[in-house]
Design an enzyme around this catalytic site. Structure first.
Site: not given
Length: 278
Positions: A133, A146
């Site tokens: 990501s 996260y």
């Protein structure tokens, strides 16, 4: 003989779009996996082979790799896609939930990699594509755990790329920005359930929730999962795949801005985005 492509987490979003795209390539035999294979009916109809695979279960992972190797000798391409975002502040987030997130996002990815590598080394070739990501290169508030999982994927991928190169195995990292999948809904749901409504971080959590909702609705800031699937396909077929692929123009701007601005300037940018929360 076709190349076996094993993809984790294909029940929705990026994984599903990737399985559909790669199944159209006659050079690939695509193994689409999910915890509930009954959710993959449309992928089977598109030509993929569907299997049960839970990246938090050792036997499930080992069985899936063994089935592919029994038919093809080795996994030709592993796409580590399974993952999710659970949001909340560092202080208030339950650490059992953090451990579950790391089991999927980090340890599942690592174990799948360990399981396919002996076969790839025997074959003298292979490809591993990790879906990370842009959140592995920068951090937004209320998403620290996260982001930590995606920073871990960055580190593992960098080490792996060097370690396995002598065996003919190529490794790439995909770094999507905001992708219009169920990710934003999951993040918002976990954020709302991570703390008391009147707690010390209530304003920050509310601002983060609103910011995510606006950003994922924006067609300028976000992209459909097919955009990531296209890049994964490119990494899978390229003779010289890049170490990193940042997906979406907005993600490229943010990644480079964080690198160039430094921590204080980026914090100032975040304060402007999360007005009233800091």
């Amino acid at each position: 003989m076709t190349t076996a492509v094993l993809i984790t987490g294909t029940s929705s979003g990026i994984g599903r779009a990737t399985a559909l795209r790669l199944a159209r390539n006659p050079e690939f035999t695509v193994y689409a996996t999910a915890r509930r294979p009954e959710s993959l009916t449309d992928l089977a109809e598109a030509g993929a082979r569907v299997m049960a695979l839970d990246v938090t279960d050792e036997m499930s992972m080992a069985d899936a790799v063994a089935k592919v190797e029994a038919e093809h000798g080795s996994v030709g391409v592993l796409i580590n896609n399974a993952g999710y975002g659970a949001y909340g502040t560092v202080e208030e987030t339950d650490l059992d939930g953090v451990r579950r997130q790391f089991e999927t996002n980090v340890f599942g990815l690592a174990r799948m990699t360990q399981l396919v590598l002996p076969g790839m080394r025997r074959a003298g070739r292979g490809r591993i594509i990790n879906v990370g990501s842009m959140g592995g290169r920068l951090v937004f508030p209320a998403g620290g755990y996260y982001h930590a999982s995606k920073y871990a994927v960055e580190a593992l991928t960098d080490a792996l790329r060097f370690e396995v190169a002598p065996f003919g195995v190529k490794v790439s990292l995909i770094e999507p920005g905001l992708i219009r999948t169920g990710f934003g809904d999951t993040a918002a749901r976990t954020l709302s359930g991570s703390a008391a409504p009147a707690g010390p971080y209530a304003a920050l959590n509310a601002a983060a929730d609103q910011q995510m909702a606006r950003s994922y609705r924006s067609t300028r800031l976000s992209a459909p999962p097919e955009a990531v699937a296209e890049v994964i396909h490119r990494a899978a077929v390229s003779a010289a795949p890049r170490p990193r692929y940042v997906v979406t123009a907005a993600a490229r701007v943010l990644v480079h801005a964080r690198r160039l601005l430094g921590a204080r300037a980026f914090d100032a940018y975040l304060r402007a985005q999360f007005k009233g929360a800091a």
